[in-house]
Design an enzyme around this catalytic site. Sequence first.
Site, mmCIF file in Angstrom:
data_model
loop_
_atom_site.group_PDB
_atom_site.id
_atom_site.type_symbol
_atom_site.label_atom_id
_atom_site.label_comp_id
_atom_site.label_asym_id
_atom_site.label_seq_id
_atom_site.Cartn_x
_atom_site.Cartn_y
_atom_site.Cartn_z
ATOM 1 N N ARG A 70 1.073 -1.364 0.435
ATOM 2 C CA ARG A 70 0.259 -0.261 0.200
ATOM 3 C C ARG A 70 0.707 1.558 0.268
ATOM 4 O O ARG A 70 1.943 1.334 1.271
ATOM 5 C CB ARG A 70 -1.008 0.100 1.145
ATOM 6 C CG ARG A 70 -1.928 0.959 1.408
ATOM 7 C CD ARG A 70 -3.428 0.545 2.500
ATOM 8 N NE ARG A 70 -3.931 -0.489 1.905
ATOM 9 C CZ ARG A 70 -4.844 -0.672 2.247
ATOM 10 N NH1 ARG A 70 -5.683 0.414 2.990
ATOM 11 N NH2 ARG A 70 -5.792 -1.733 1.664
ATOM 12 N N LYS A 87 1.327 -7.661 4.786
ATOM 13 C CA LYS A 87 1.418 -6.307 4.427
ATOM 14 C C LYS A 87 2.355 -5.941 4.218
ATOM 15 O O LYS A 87 2.951 -5.630 4.492
ATOM 16 C CB LYS A 87 -0.411 -6.270 5.126
ATOM 17 C CG LYS A 87 -0.903 -5.175 3.916
ATOM 18 C CD LYS A 87 -2.072 -5.786 2.503
ATOM 19 C CE LYS A 87 -2.909 -5.152 2.320
ATOM 20 N NZ LYS A 87 -3.789 -6.025 1.352
ATOM 21 N N ASP A 132 -1.650 -3.461 -4.044
ATOM 22 C CA ASP A 132 -2.947 -2.826 -3.080
ATOM 23 C C ASP A 132 -3.629 -1.184 -3.565
ATOM 24 O O ASP A 132 -2.962 -0.692 -4.658
ATOM 25 C CB ASP A 132 -2.384 -2.900 -1.967
ATOM 26 C CG ASP A 132 -2.912 -3.257 -0.707
ATOM 27 O OD1 ASP A 132 -3.712 -2.325 -0.378
ATOM 28 O OD2 ASP A 132 -3.123 -4.144 -0.516
ATOM 29 N N SER A 190 -5.037 -7.666 -10.730
ATOM 30 C CA SER A 190 -5.739 -8.597 -9.725
ATOM 31 C C SER A 190 -7.428 -7.734 -9.871
ATOM 32 O O SER A 190 -8.322 -9.436 -9.024
ATOM 33 C CB SER A 190 -5.374 -8.873 -8.411
ATOM 34 O OG SER A 190 -4.767 -7.066 -7.613
ATOM 35 N N THR A 246 -11.013 -9.720 -8.237
ATOM 36 C CA THR A 246 -11.285 -9.503 -6.718
ATOM 37 C C THR A 246 -12.818 -9.185 -7.446
ATOM 38 O O THR A 246 -13.622 -9.578 -6.569
ATOM 39 C CB THR A 246 -10.831 -8.203 -6.038
ATOM 40 O OG1 THR A 246 -9.147 -8.436 -5.809
ATOM 41 C CG2 THR A 246 -11.478 -7.893 -5.331
ATOM 42 N N ALA A 250 -14.532 0.871 -1.015
ATOM 43 C CA ALA A 250 -13.651 1.928 -0.769
ATOM 44 C C ALA A 250 -12.593 1.293 0.008
ATOM 45 O O ALA A 250 -12.256 0.496 0.266
ATOM 46 C CB ALA A 250 -13.860 3.299 -0.877
ATOM 47 N N ALA A 310 -13.966 -3.924 -0.133
ATOM 48 C CA ALA A 310 -13.347 -3.437 0.320
ATOM 49 C C ALA A 310 -12.713 -4.011 1.504
ATOM 50 O O ALA A 310 -13.474 -4.744 2.432
ATOM 51 C CB ALA A 310 -13.637 -2.415 1.127
ATOM 52 N N ASN A 311 -11.518 -3.574 2.209
ATOM 53 C CA ASN A 311 -10.594 -4.583 3.227
ATOM 54 C C ASN A 311 -10.961 -4.012 4.757
ATOM 55 O O ASN A 311 -11.213 -2.242 4.468
ATOM 56 C CB ASN A 311 -9.320 -4.367 3.207
ATOM 57 C CG ASN A 311 -8.410 -5.578 1.966
ATOM 58 O OD1 ASN A 311 -9.354 -6.735 2.812
ATOM 59 N ND2 ASN A 311 -7.568 -5.035 1.373
HETATM 60 C C1 PPY Z 1 -5.221 -7.924 -0.765
HETATM 61 O O1 PPY Z 1 -5.860 -9.492 -1.092
HETATM 62 O O2 PPY Z 1 -5.596 -7.547 0.215
HETATM 63 C C2 PPY Z 1 -3.665 -7.665 -1.092
HETATM 64 O O3 PPY Z 1 -2.775 -7.722 -0.671
HETATM 65 C C3 PPY Z 1 -3.968 -8.240 -2.340
HETATM 66 C C4 PPY Z 1 -3.417 -9.114 -3.510
HETATM 67 C C5 PPY Z 1 -2.558 -10.161 -4.656
HETATM 68 C C6 PPY Z 1 -2.385 -10.638 -4.893
HETATM 69 C C7 PPY Z 1 -0.940 -11.349 -4.517
HETATM 70 C C8 PPY Z 1 -0.904 -10.608 -3.112
HETATM 71 C C9 PPY Z 1 -1.712 -8.951 -2.211
#
Ligand code: PPY
Length: 358
Positions: free
Chosen positions: A36, A72, A111, A142, A146, A233, A255-256
């Site tokens: 990030r 992370k 990220d 990615s 997602t 978001a 969203a995380n």
């Molecule tokens: C996540 O899913 O939150 C990520 O960190 C994204 C990700 C995508 C591919 C490999 C490692 C992390």
Amino acid sequence: MLEHERVVIHTGRRSRLPVIVAVHSTALGPAAGGLRLWHYPDWRDGLTDALRLSAAMTAKFAVAGLPSGGGKAVVALPERGELDDARRRDALRDAADAIALLDGVYATGPDVGTSSEDMALIGETTPHVFCRPTALGGSGDSSPHTAQGALAALRAVSRRLYGTACLDGRRLAVVGLGRVGARLARLLAAEGAALTVTDVDPDKRRIGDELGAVWRSPDETLTADVDIVVPAALGSVLTRRTAADLRCRAVVGPANNQLATPDVADLLHQRGILWVPDYVASAGGVVNAVSTELHRASADEARARVRAIEETVGEVLDTARRHGRTPAQAASELARRRLHAAPDPAAPPTASPGVGTR
Ligand code: PPY
């Protein structure tokens, strides 16, 4: 108590920016998680973010059934001001150095604030990087995966609430039209969903117009009278306050870190609002990257694994209902069971039967 196996904090040699790599757990395998590049009032807020996000990655992999651990990385940018290209590249190279020093304990990926092209740059320093452009042999962006994973989670929720996975005519509110949110909104529009959308960037209204969506402010979208709210978001949209104001039947999105504090999951449950843990609904990107790049899955196999998020969410919801738990508790118990079932890497190897007995 520090729950993390290892946390590295460097001042970037080139950029002089704080580079943080948090390895939460390698119990299931080497850690993975995105890098990030984001703005924080204080670099310590970046550290807090890395600690929380890496723990969520551990749970994400455990629930997805993948043998990877949680990590992370964060490069903490000051609250104000943009990096010029040269300084941004310096920051990425500094992050790459920190990752290289971990020597495979942690591998990075894209990220918030980083892209597949940035992963190519990091790949010049270390092989421990996912999602480089496909032309360079990586699995590429990615975000489409997602978005597909979040769509699968939405289908499972729709099946639970309405008896059908079909989202045609369902009223959905998408909060955030970034790389993943915009893709997901397009997928949902194609399914025939009636969309309300928002973003902090008013220029994104164009995407809403294109999809025939209603545009509202972020606050209005979150509390819109819809079937499902889809957080797409930056984190912490679900606070005690917003939980009290929601008018939807479910919250599920890519969203995380959606919860400001863990107790908000209980508040939602008490209000009869179904919340699918973010680390379950947002796993599509890593599932695709790790399956293809580490486990040599074909594109079709990886797609099937992303689609299987629908079954995973269905099981979490069923278990929760059966045991009188919230989906948050059911998912975290599933993650904990899988982590505890993993062999302890520090334990001496057990002799396999038949070996050395002749
Ligand atoms: C996540 O899913 O939150 C990520 O960190 C994204 C990700 C995508 C591919 C490999 C490692 C992390």
